[in-house]
Design an enzyme around this catalytic site. Structure first.
Site, PDB file in Angstrom:
ATOM      1  N   ASP A 154       0.821  -1.224   0.000  1.00  0.00           N
ATOM      2  CA  ASP A 154       0.000   0.000   0.000  1.00  0.00           C
ATOM      3  C   ASP A 154       0.852   1.270   0.000  1.00  0.00           C
ATOM      4  OD1 ASP A 154      -2.351   1.453   0.047  1.00  0.00           O
ATOM      5  OD2 ASP A 154      -2.497   1.421   2.238  1.00  0.00           O
TER       6      ASP A 154
ATOM      7  N   ASN B  41     -10.978  -2.632  -4.913  1.00  0.00           N
ATOM      8  CA  ASN B  41     -10.207  -1.685  -5.733  1.00  0.00           C
ATOM      9  C   ASN B  41     -10.858  -1.357  -7.082  1.00  0.00           C
ATOM     10  OD1 ASN B  41      -7.005  -2.873  -4.486  1.00  0.00           O
ATOM     11  ND2 ASN B  41      -8.127  -1.045  -3.894  1.00  0.00           N
TER      12      ASN B  41
HETATM   13  C1  IPE Z   1      -5.339  -2.587   0.272  1.00  0.00           C
HETATM   14  O1  IPE Z   1      -5.050  -1.261   0.070  1.00  0.00           O
HETATM   15  C2  IPE Z   1      -5.337  -3.340  -1.026  1.00  0.00           C
HETATM   16  C3  IPE Z   1      -4.037  -3.463  -1.682  1.00  0.00           C
HETATM   17  C4  IPE Z   1      -2.892  -3.001  -1.244  1.00  0.00           C
HETATM   18  C5  IPE Z   1      -4.049  -4.185  -2.913  1.00  0.00           C
HETATM   19  P1  IPE Z   1      -6.196  -0.160  -0.155  1.00  0.00           P
HETATM   20  O2  IPE Z   1      -5.477   1.119  -0.413  1.00  0.00           O
HETATM   21  O3  IPE Z   1      -7.164  -0.612  -1.170  1.00  0.00           O
HETATM   22  O4  IPE Z   1      -6.912  -0.139   1.271  1.00  0.00           O
HETATM   23  P2  IPE Z   1      -7.732   1.030   1.991  1.00  0.00           P
HETATM   24  O5  IPE Z   1      -8.715   1.549   0.995  1.00  0.00           O
HETATM   25  O6  IPE Z   1      -6.747   2.063   2.402  1.00  0.00           O
HETATM   26  O7  IPE Z   1      -8.369   0.366   3.175  1.00  0.00           O
HETATM   27  C1  IPE Z   2      -1.726   0.155  -3.233  1.00  0.00           C
HETATM   28  O1  IPE Z   2      -1.465   1.506  -3.280  1.00  0.00           O
HETATM   29  C2  IPE Z   2      -1.996  -0.433  -4.588  1.00  0.00           C
HETATM   30  C3  IPE Z   2      -3.381  -0.870  -4.791  1.00  0.00           C
HETATM   31  C4  IPE Z   2      -4.326  -0.820  -3.917  1.00  0.00           C
HETATM   32  C5  IPE Z   2      -3.722  -1.411  -6.102  1.00  0.00           C
HETATM   33  P1  IPE Z   2      -2.637   2.574  -3.296  1.00  0.00           P
HETATM   34  O2  IPE Z   2      -2.995   2.872  -4.698  1.00  0.00           O
HETATM   35  O3  IPE Z   2      -3.743   2.172  -2.406  1.00  0.00           O
HETATM   36  O4  IPE Z   2      -1.883   3.836  -2.679  1.00  0.00           O
HETATM   37  P2  IPE Z   2      -2.502   4.906  -1.693  1.00  0.00           P
HETATM   38  O5  IPE Z   2      -3.009   4.181  -0.496  1.00  0.00           O
HETATM   39  O6  IPE Z   2      -3.600   5.608  -2.442  1.00  0.00           O
HETATM   40  O7  IPE Z   2      -1.361   5.813  -1.382  1.00  0.00           O
HETATM   41 MG    MG Z   3      -4.099   2.467  -0.419  1.00  0.00          MG
END
Ligand code: IPE
Ligand code: IPE
Ligand code: MG
Length: 237
Positions: free
Chosen positions: A18, A66
């Site tokens: 993340d 997602n």
């Molecule tokens: C969790 O991260 C999913 C992945 C890293 C693939 P998210 O960014 O989707 O989670 P939330 O929305 O912060 O809970």
């Molecule tokens: C994790 O990084 C990747 C996926 C969830 C696909 P994020 O895209 O959630 O990154 P932040 O949390 O917005 O910084």
């Molecule tokens: Mg995220």
């Protein structure tokens, strides 16, 4: 620290990759650039896990939630996944990574599904097992397990009262994989976001204030050291 001086890693490490979006935002770049940098960090960490002798590495790459993101971001992530899998298929002999996929792959494009299947088949004999969580959700995993168990009951293969914890585990994507001892979440968020709900019952969580694209082998060492400082009791004393 030399390789020999490092403390032994757990058998199974899971990572919620993340912070890609914030990494890109901090640099004034589009979110997809963050995902590309995240893929780079993953390559490095997967290699490092193999060097350390980690047996299983489970990574959360795309959740069932997602899909809520913009079409542009979702297709950017899918494109990067395709590129990564093609590259992994090319470098398979060098990297010796064994691919597994956790999640409902039927929602991915036929092209991507084919690449996943091919990567899984061609890597079956390699060392470190990477479980790629794609369109994965812990709740969805439990729902599909319940559906498949119910179907087996309906066919008379098993009785409802015969269901045990081990049997339920065998209906999960993680069938045959031991539960992760350590789950790492970079990015500063302190939640599971629907990751490995069943398998994490006694996992140690390490939350770190680093965005995934900046995550380095030193961060992994740090998380493993923190894991070794924990006192795991499993409900005992
Ligand atoms: C969790 O991260 C999913 C992945 C890293 C693939 P998210 O960014 O989707 O989670 P939330 O929305 O912060 O809970
Ligand atoms: C994790 O990084 C990747 C996926 C969830 C696909 P994020 O895209 O959630 O990154 P932040 O949390 O917005 O910084
Ligand atoms: Mg995220």
């Amino acid at each position: 620290m030399t390789q020999e001086e490092k403390i032994s890693p757990p058998r199974h490490i899971a990572i919620i990759m993340d912070g890609n979006g914030r990494w890109a935002k901090n640099r004034g770049l589009p979110r997809t650039a963050g995902h590309a940098a995240g893929a780079e960090a993953f390559r490095k960490i997967a290699n490092y896990c193999r060097e350390l002798g980690v047996e299983y590495l489970t990574v959360y790459a795309f959740s069932t939630e997602n899909w809520k993101r913009s079409q542009e971001e979702v297709s950017g992530i899918m494109r990067l996944l395709g590129l990564y899998l093609k590259e992994a298929l090319r470098d398979m002999r060098k990297n010796r990574v064994r691919f597994c996929f956790f999640g409902d792959l039927t929602k991915l494009s036929p092209k991507l599904q084919k690449l996943c299947l091919q990567a899984q088949e061609e890597s079956a004999d390699y060392d470190v097992q990477v479980n790629f969580c794609l369109n994965y959700g812990g709740r969805q995993e439990l729902v599909q397990a319940a559906q498949r168990f119910a179907a087996d009951v309906q066919q008379g293969l098993v009785q409802p009262q015969e269901l045990t914890e081990d049997m339920l585990s065998s209906y999960l994507y993680s069938k045959d994989v031991p539960d992760p001892e350590l789950i790492i979440r970079p990015s500063g968020e302190k939640r599971t976001s629907n990751f490995l709900l069943w398998q994490s019952a006694y996992s140690e969580y390490v939350f770190m204030n680093v965005l995934w694209p900046d995550f380095s082998p030193e961060h992994l060492d740090e998380a493993i050291e923190e894991y070794h400082r924990r006192n795991r009791r499993f409900g005992g004393v």
